[in-house]
Scaffold this active site. Structure first.
Site, PDB file in Angstrom:
ATOM      1  N   ARG A  79       2.599  18.409 -34.613  1.00  0.00           N
ATOM      2  CA  ARG A  79       2.233  18.196 -33.223  1.00  0.00           C
ATOM      3  C   ARG A  79       2.412  16.745 -32.802  1.00  0.00           C
ATOM      4  O   ARG A  79       2.910  16.461 -31.696  1.00  0.00           O
ATOM      5  CB  ARG A  79       0.795  18.664 -32.975  1.00  0.00           C
ATOM      6  CG  ARG A  79       0.256  18.431 -31.562  1.00  0.00           C
ATOM      7  CD  ARG A  79       1.233  18.728 -30.445  1.00  0.00           C
ATOM      8  NE  ARG A  79       1.854  20.042 -30.532  1.00  0.00           N
ATOM      9  CZ  ARG A  79       2.945  20.390 -29.863  1.00  0.00           C
ATOM     10  NH1 ARG A  79       3.578  19.521 -29.096  1.00  0.00           N
ATOM     11  NH2 ARG A  79       3.440  21.598 -29.989  1.00  0.00           N
TER      12      ARG A  79
ATOM     13  N   LYS B 198       4.655   1.282 -15.025  1.00  0.00           N
ATOM     14  CA  LYS B 198       3.852   2.484 -14.781  1.00  0.00           C
ATOM     15  C   LYS B 198       4.009   3.439 -15.957  1.00  0.00           C
ATOM     16  O   LYS B 198       4.633   4.495 -15.876  1.00  0.00           O
ATOM     17  CB  LYS B 198       4.274   3.138 -13.467  1.00  0.00           C
ATOM     18  CG  LYS B 198       4.017   2.229 -12.259  1.00  0.00           C
ATOM     19  CD  LYS B 198       4.561   2.823 -10.977  1.00  0.00           C
ATOM     20  CE  LYS B 198       4.333   1.870  -9.803  1.00  0.00           C
ATOM     21  NZ  LYS B 198       4.904   2.385  -8.535  1.00  0.00           N
TER      22      LYS B 198
ATOM     23  N   LYS C  44       3.980 -10.279  -6.286  1.00  0.00           N
ATOM     24  CA  LYS C  44       3.853  -9.077  -5.465  1.00  0.00           C
ATOM     25  C   LYS C  44       3.036  -9.377  -4.215  1.00  0.00           C
ATOM     26  O   LYS C  44       2.561 -10.497  -4.010  1.00  0.00           O
ATOM     27  CB  LYS C  44       3.240  -7.948  -6.296  1.00  0.00           C
ATOM     28  CG  LYS C  44       4.159  -7.500  -7.433  1.00  0.00           C
ATOM     29  CD  LYS C  44       3.560  -6.384  -8.244  1.00  0.00           C
ATOM     30  CE  LYS C  44       3.452  -5.083  -7.469  1.00  0.00           C
ATOM     31  NZ  LYS C  44       4.793  -4.537  -7.131  1.00  0.00           N
TER      32      LYS C  44
ATOM     33  N   GLU D  90       8.530 -10.076  -4.451  1.00  0.00           N
ATOM     34  CA  GLU D  90       8.510  -8.847  -3.668  1.00  0.00           C
ATOM     35  C   GLU D  90       8.523  -9.173  -2.185  1.00  0.00           C
ATOM     36  O   GLU D  90       7.753 -10.019  -1.710  1.00  0.00           O
ATOM     37  CB  GLU D  90       7.258  -8.026  -3.997  1.00  0.00           C
ATOM     38  CG  GLU D  90       7.150  -6.740  -3.193  1.00  0.00           C
ATOM     39  CD  GLU D  90       5.866  -5.975  -3.491  1.00  0.00           C
ATOM     40  OE1 GLU D  90       5.833  -5.281  -4.507  1.00  0.00           O
ATOM     41  OE2 GLU D  90       4.917  -6.089  -2.705  1.00  0.00           O
TER      42      GLU D  90
ATOM     43  N   ASP E 258      10.955  -3.865  -1.178  1.00  0.00           N
ATOM     44  CA  ASP E 258       9.992  -2.798  -1.409  1.00  0.00           C
ATOM     45  C   ASP E 258       9.811  -1.904  -0.186  1.00  0.00           C
ATOM     46  O   ASP E 258       9.543  -2.403   0.912  1.00  0.00           O
ATOM     47  CB  ASP E 258       8.643  -3.406  -1.820  1.00  0.00           C
ATOM     48  CG  ASP E 258       7.671  -2.357  -2.332  1.00  0.00           C
ATOM     49  OD1 ASP E 258       8.112  -1.477  -3.092  1.00  0.00           O
ATOM     50  OD2 ASP E 258       6.487  -2.416  -1.972  1.00  0.00           O
TER      51      ASP E 258
END
Length: 320
Positions: free
Chosen positions: A116, A151, A183, A217, A245
Site C-alpha cells: 500500500r 501548492k 506577492k 507578482e 496573476d
C-alpha cells in the site's frame, strides 16, 4: 539520502529536485511507521507463513505516465532488502490500461507489508506526471513551459515536484529559501511594488545572496508598468520574472474559452525585459490559448493540489 540506491537508475532517469534539508529516506520510513503502528501488519502476520514466496505484478488500470519507481524501490528495500524489484518501464513512460510494467519477487509477507505504501507514492506521483504531460502536450510549438507551484501536500513537496519534472514540466522555487517571490500581500505590507523591490534588493546585498532571483507578482497593467519602471532604473538587478496573476477571464465566446486580452497586453509591455509567468485560470482547455500570448511560463497549482491518482494495482501469485 536514499540509502545505497542512486535516484538516477535506468528506470528513474530524471533526478529528484535538490533540497537542503529534505530526506526521502525519512519520508518513506515515516510512511511505513504510520502504517505499521505499534503492532505491525496483524493481518499478514496472522495469515501468511513467513516462508511463503510470491511474485507481485504492477498493472496500469488506466492510461497515463508512470512516476516514482525509485521511491517504490526504496519502500521495498526498507521493508525487506531481499525483495527483488524488476521494471519493464521507466519514469516518464506512457502506459496503457492493462499494461504490466514491473514485478516484485520475494517474501509474500514483505510484499504485502510494502504494497500500500509503495502504491500510494507511485499512484500520486504518476497522477501528477500524467496531468503534467497532458499540459506539456498542449504547449508543443508555443515555447511556453509548465511550472509547478508550492501548492503541494505538506511533507511530500519534493516528491510532488519530482513528478512534475518526470511529466515534462519545470520546477518553480522549491520553498521560501531559493527564490524571492514578492506577492500581493508583500506589496501591501511594504507599501507598494517599488519599496518592496527596493527592500528585497537591499536584503540580498546585506546577506550576500547574489545568486538569489526575485519574482514580482503583478495583478494589473498599471502594476506591470510600475515594476518595469523599477527595472528600467537599473535598481532591480535580481528581478528575473514578473508573474502576471489572474490576467485572464473565462469567456466561452473566446478561443479556448478564455479571454487573454489583458495578459497579451502585459506580455507586450514587458517585451522580453524579463521572463513572464501566467497564473490563474490555467487548465487543459485554456493553456494553449494562454500560451499564445507569448508568456514564458504558465504555473499550474492543480497539478499537485488537485491531482487524480493514476489507477495502478499490485497482484501477487505464489511461487511454487
Amino acid at each position: 539520502v536514499i540509502t545505497s540506491m542512486a535516484l538516477t537508475k535506468t528506470h528513474a532517469p530524471i533526478a529528484a529536485p535538490p533540497h537542503p534539508t529534505y530526506s526521502l529516506l525519512q519520508v518513506v520510513q515515516d510512511a511505513l511507521k504510520e502504517d505499521a503502528g505499534d503492532l505491525g501488519d496483524v493481518t499478514t502476520n496472522a495469515t501468511v507463513a513467513p516462508e511463503t514466496l510470491a511474485v507481485g505484478t504492477f498493472l496500469a488500470k488506466a492510461p497515463g505516465v508512470v512516476a516514482g519507481l525509485a521511491v517504490v524501490d526504496l519502500v521495498f528495500e526498507l521493508v525487506d532488502p531481499a525483495i527483488q524489484v524488476v521494471w519493464t518501464a521507466k519514469d516518464g513512460d506512457a502506459v496503457v490500461a492493462g499494461q504490466q510494467f514491473g514485478q516484485v519477487h520475494g517474501s509474500a509477507a514483505s510484499i504485502l507489508v510494502a504494497e500500500r505504501i509503495a502504491l500510494n507514492f507511485m499512484q500520486r506521483m504518476s497522477g501528477i506526471a500524467s496531468a503534467t504531460a497532458d499540459m506539456v502536450t498542449q504547449l508543443v510549438g508555443t515555447g511556453t513551459r509548465v511550472l509547478d507551484t508550492r501548492k503541494t501536500v505538506p511533507g511530500l513537496r519534493m516528491l510532488d515536484k519530482w513528478a512534475v519534472l518526470i511529466g515534462g514540466g519545470c520546477g518553480h522555487r522549491m520553498g521560501l529559501y531559493d527564490m524571492m517571490m514578492i506577492k500581493d500581500n508583500h506589496v501591501t505590507a511594504a507599501g507598494g511594488i517599488s519599496p518592496a523591490i527596493a527592500r528585497a534588493e537591499q536584503y540580498i546585498a546585506d546577506k550576500g545572496l547574489q545568486g538569489l532571483g526575485i519574482e514580482v507578482e503583478t495583478r494589473t497593467l498599471q502594476e506591470v508598468k510600475e515594476a518595469l519602471q523599477v527595472l528600467a532604473s537599473g535598481k532591480a538587478p535580481h528581478v528575473t520574472r514578473l508573474m502576471l496573476d489572474n490576467m485572464t477571464q473565462p469567456d466561452a465566446s473566446c478561443v479556448g474559452g478564455v479571454d487573454v486580452t489583458v495578459l497579451a497586453a502585459a506580455v507586450k509591455l514587458v517585451n522580453g525585459a524579463v521572463d513572464t509567468e501566467a497564473s490563474g485560470n490555467v487548465v487543459l482547455s485554456t493553456v494553449h490559448t494562454i500560451a499564445s500570448t507569448g508568456v514564458t511560463y504558465v504555473s499550474v497549482g492543480s497539478l499537485t493540489h488537485s491531482v487524480k491518482a493514476l489507477d495502478i494495482s499490485l497482484k501477487i501469485k505464489l511461487l511454487q
